[in-house]
Design a protein around this motif. Structure first.
Motif, PDB file in Angstrom:
ATOM      1  N   ALA A   7       8.895  -4.828  -4.626  1.00 11.70           N
ATOM      2  CA  ALA A   7       9.052  -6.272  -4.530  1.00 11.70           C
ATOM      3  C   ALA A   7       9.113  -6.738  -3.084  1.00 11.70           C
ATOM      4  N   GLU A   8       9.657  -5.872  -2.201  1.00 18.70           N
ATOM      5  CA  GLU A   8       9.808  -6.287  -0.806  1.00 18.70           C
ATOM      6  C   GLU A   8       8.646  -5.858   0.073  1.00 18.70           C
ATOM      7  N   THR A   9       7.760  -5.026  -0.462  1.00 20.41           N
ATOM      8  CA  THR A   9       6.690  -4.438   0.346  1.00 20.41           C
ATOM      9  C   THR A   9       5.409  -5.242   0.209  1.00 20.41           C
ATOM     10  N   SER A  10       4.849  -5.663   1.327  1.00 17.82           N
ATOM     11  CA  SER A  10       3.585  -6.387   1.327  1.00 17.82           C
ATOM     12  C   SER A  10       2.464  -5.438   1.697  1.00 17.82           C
ATOM     13  N   SER A  11       1.281  -5.717   1.187  1.00 15.47           N
ATOM     14  CA  SER A  11       0.130  -4.914   1.592  1.00 15.47           C
ATOM     15  C   SER A  11      -0.163  -5.196   3.056  1.00 15.47           C
ATOM     16  N   VAL A  12      -0.584  -4.159   3.764  1.00 14.91           N
ATOM     17  CA  VAL A  12      -0.803  -4.266   5.203  1.00 14.91           C
ATOM     18  C   VAL A  12      -2.256  -4.617   5.464  1.00 14.91           C
ATOM     19  N   PRO A  13      -2.540  -5.664   6.263  1.00 18.60           N
ATOM     20  CA  PRO A  13      -3.931  -5.999   6.573  1.00 18.60           C
ATOM     21  C   PRO A  13      -4.646  -4.829   7.225  1.00 18.60           C
ATOM     22  N   ILE A  14      -5.904  -4.646   6.860  1.00 18.53           N
ATOM     23  CA  ILE A  14      -6.697  -3.548   7.397  1.00 18.53           C
ATOM     24  C   ILE A  14      -7.566  -4.067   8.525  1.00 18.53           C
ATOM     25  N   GLN A  15      -7.501  -3.403   9.673  1.00 21.89           N
ATOM     26  CA  GLN A  15      -8.333  -3.783  10.814  1.00 21.89           C
ATOM     27  C   GLN A  15      -9.636  -2.999  10.761  1.00 21.89           C
ATOM     28  N   LEU A  72      -1.894  -1.365  -1.853  1.00 19.68           N
ATOM     29  CA  LEU A  72      -3.072  -1.463  -0.983  1.00 19.68           C
ATOM     30  C   LEU A  72      -3.508  -2.916  -0.891  1.00 19.68           C
ATOM     31  N   TYR A  73      -3.541  -3.604  -2.021  1.00 18.88           N
ATOM     32  CA  TYR A  73      -3.765  -5.046  -2.073  1.00 18.88           C
ATOM     33  C   TYR A  73      -3.035  -5.590  -3.287  1.00 18.88           C
ATOM     34  N   ARG A  74      -2.773  -6.881  -3.257  1.00 16.65           N
ATOM     35  CA  ARG A  74      -2.034  -7.530  -4.334  1.00 16.65           C
ATOM     36  C   ARG A  74      -2.918  -8.564  -5.037  1.00 16.65           C
ATOM     37  N   ALA A  75      -2.579  -8.835  -6.281  1.00 15.67           N
ATOM     38  CA  ALA A  75      -3.264  -9.889  -7.023  1.00 15.67           C
ATOM     39  C   ALA A  75      -3.131 -11.205  -6.265  1.00 15.67           C
ATOM     40  N   GLY A  76      -4.264 -11.911  -6.134  1.00 22.45           N
ATOM     41  CA  GLY A  76      -4.283 -13.183  -5.437  1.00 22.45           C
ATOM     42  C   GLY A  76      -4.723 -13.095  -3.991  1.00 22.45           C
ATOM     43  N   GLU A  77      -4.743 -11.886  -3.423  1.00 21.57           N
ATOM     44  CA  GLU A  77      -5.190 -11.747  -2.042  1.00 21.57           C
ATOM     45  C   GLU A  77      -6.709 -11.890  -1.947  1.00 21.57           C
ATOM     46  N   GLY A 121     -13.581 -14.105  -5.586  1.00 20.47           N
ATOM     47  CA  GLY A 121     -13.245 -14.079  -4.161  1.00 20.47           C
ATOM     48  C   GLY A 121     -11.800 -13.703  -3.893  1.00 20.47           C
ATOM     49  N   ARG A 122     -11.057 -13.366  -4.941  1.00 19.86           N
ATOM     50  CA  ARG A 122      -9.669 -12.910  -4.812  1.00 19.86           C
ATOM     51  C   ARG A 122      -9.432 -11.779  -5.795  1.00 19.86           C
ATOM     52  N   HIS A 123      -8.535 -10.889  -5.425  1.00 24.35           N
ATOM     53  CA  HIS A 123      -8.236  -9.765  -6.307  1.00 24.35           C
ATOM     54  C   HIS A 123      -7.399 -10.238  -7.489  1.00 24.35           C
ATOM     55  N   PRO A 124      -7.850 -10.009  -8.723  1.00 27.08           N
ATOM     56  CA  PRO A 124      -7.027 -10.358  -9.884  1.00 27.08           C
ATOM     57  C   PRO A 124      -5.967  -9.307 -10.182  1.00 27.08           C
ATOM     58  N   SER A 125      -6.096  -8.136  -9.582  1.00 31.12           N
ATOM     59  CA  SER A 125      -5.188  -7.033  -9.866  1.00 31.12           C
ATOM     60  C   SER A 125      -4.485  -6.578  -8.598  1.00 31.12           C
ATOM     61  N   THR A 126      -3.503  -5.724  -8.782  1.00 25.37           N
ATOM     62  CA  THR A 126      -2.768  -5.098  -7.681  1.00 25.37           C
ATOM     63  C   THR A 126      -3.030  -3.601  -7.726  1.00 25.37           C
ATOM     64  N   ALA A 127      -3.255  -2.994  -6.564  1.00 26.01           N
ATOM     65  CA  ALA A 127      -3.467  -1.549  -6.469  1.00 26.01           C
ATOM     66  C   ALA A 127      -2.306  -0.929  -5.708  1.00 26.01           C
ATOM     67  N   VAL A 128      -1.657   0.050  -6.315  1.00 26.32           N
ATOM     68  CA  VAL A 128      -0.465   0.680  -5.746  1.00 26.32           C
ATOM     69  C   VAL A 128      -0.673   2.184  -5.671  1.00 26.32           C
ATOM     70  N   ALA A 129      -0.280   2.793  -4.560  1.00 29.12           N
ATOM     71  CA  ALA A 129      -0.389   4.244  -4.401  1.00 29.12           C
ATOM     72  C   ALA A 129       0.680   4.938  -5.232  1.00 29.12           C
ATOM     73  N   LEU A 130       0.266   5.932  -6.008  1.00 25.31           N
ATOM     74  CA  LEU A 130       1.197   6.725  -6.802  1.00 25.31           C
ATOM     75  C   LEU A 130       1.725   7.932  -6.022  1.00 25.31           C
ATOM     76  N   GLU A 131       1.121   8.189  -4.894  1.00 27.05           N
ATOM     77  CA  GLU A 131       1.539   9.253  -3.978  1.00 27.05           C
ATOM     78  C   GLU A 131       1.019   8.854  -2.602  1.00 27.05           C
ATOM     79  N   ASP A 132       1.441   9.532  -1.563  1.00 25.72           N
ATOM     80  CA  ASP A 132       0.897   9.252  -0.241  1.00 25.72           C
ATOM     81  C   ASP A 132      -0.621   9.415  -0.296  1.00 25.72           C
ATOM     82  N   ALA A 133      -1.331   8.418   0.200  1.00 27.08           N
ATOM     83  CA  ALA A 133      -2.786   8.385   0.029  1.00 27.08           C
ATOM     84  C   ALA A 133      -3.445   7.877   1.308  1.00 27.08           C
ATOM     85  N   GLU A 134      -4.759   7.994   1.335  1.00 24.44           N
ATOM     86  CA  GLU A 134      -5.548   7.473   2.452  1.00 24.44           C
ATOM     87  C   GLU A 134      -6.814   6.846   1.894  1.00 24.44           C
ATOM     88  N   ILE A 135      -7.222   5.724   2.471  1.00 24.94           N
ATOM     89  CA  ILE A 135      -8.409   5.018   1.988  1.00 24.94           C
ATOM     90  C   ILE A 135      -9.349   4.675   3.142  1.00 24.94           C
TER      91      ILE A 135
END
Length: 262
Positions: A7-15, A72-77, A121-135
């Motif tokens: 709830a407190e964690t926001s997805s981090v913008p990717i550069q 990784l991203y949230r719904a609505g982003e 043009g917006r994500h309808p879903s949220t993607a969450v890592a189930l373990e430490d991951a890299e994309i």
């Protein structure tokens, strides 16, 4: 089921970083390109000729690590990129009107996420890592520019979109026509096939998702998931140690899944 710090964690913008800047800065985390990636036969370059794959190396892209439980991203982003999983496992979820979370899919190394954001043009879903991951983040606008004069690349993007449609149809079949044993057998066989495609064991693996998340995905209550796992153990189809699965009789498990289809 609560998600730690979600709830407190926001997805981090990717550069996004251009290849020219990458070569100039040469940071260790940004050295892999599509043409030399060990996942290229599963990811976006799959089926492409070598010259086309080399063109992908010119894309601006972003790379980041995602900690377990972090979105990784949230719904609505805003939709900016599609995401290739380099390592780890993600779940995709939709939020129900009553606040519940519906799991709509799991993504492993070599698989792509985020195409669902293309329509609006917006994500309808949220993607969450189930373990430490890299994309790897592949900016969609840059991908379209690159594919403008490449029929092969255009066909590859089309295949990606078609894969999403097939996945949705498979989920509808699971939820609409199968009983509990058939649903769980189909899920485990799907994981088995994906593990085999990556060169890992098809009969022994560790599930990164919880029983509750499996139940949400398959449209089953937690108790039903646990009871069905126990039934498979009693039938000597599986050995189960918490999330560690060993398939003892792959053919019999397949027959369990295929019964309804036949």
């Amino acid at each position: 089921m609560s998600q730690p710090a979600f709830a407190e964690t926001s997805s981090v913008p990717i550069q996004f970083v251009s290849r020219s800047r990458q070569r100039a800065e040469a940071p260790p985390a940004l050295t892999t390109v599509c043409s030399s990636c060990h996942l290229k036969d599963l990811c976006l370059p799959c089926g492409m000729s070598a010259p086309t794959v080399e063109r992908l190396d010119g894309l601006h892209f972003g790379r980041r690590r995602v900690k377990a439980g972090q979105p990784l991203y949230r719904a609505g982003e805003s939709f900016q990129a599609i995401y290739a999983v380099r390592s780890g496992t993600f779940k995709s979820t939709l939020g129900a009107t009553d606040g519940r979370e519906q799991v709509t899919g799991f993504a492993m190394a070599g698989e792509l996420m985020g195409l669902d954001g293309l329509a609006q043009g917006r994500h309808p879903s949220t993607a969450v890592a189930l373990e430490d991951a890299e994309i790897c983040a592949i900016p969609y606008d840059h991908l379209m520019e690159l594919s403008a004069d490449s029929g092969e690349l255009q066909r590859a993007v089309g295949r990606l979109m078609s894969r999403e449609i097939v996945r949705e149809h498979s989920l509808m079949m699971l939820l609409g026509s199968m009983n509990a044993e058939e649903r769980l057998a189909a899920f485990l066989l799907n994981v088995s096939q994906r593990m085999k495609a990556r060169g890992w064991s098809a009969t022994e693996f560790h599930l990164r998702m919880s029983r509750a998340e499996i139940g949400s995905y398959l449209g089953m209550k937690l108790e039903t998931v646990s009871r069905t796992f126990s039934a498979f153990v009693q039938q000597r189809l599986l050995e189960v140690d918490k999330r560690h699965i060993r398939i003892l009789d792959l053919e019999a498990l397949t027959r369990t899944f295929e019964g309804r289809l036949q």
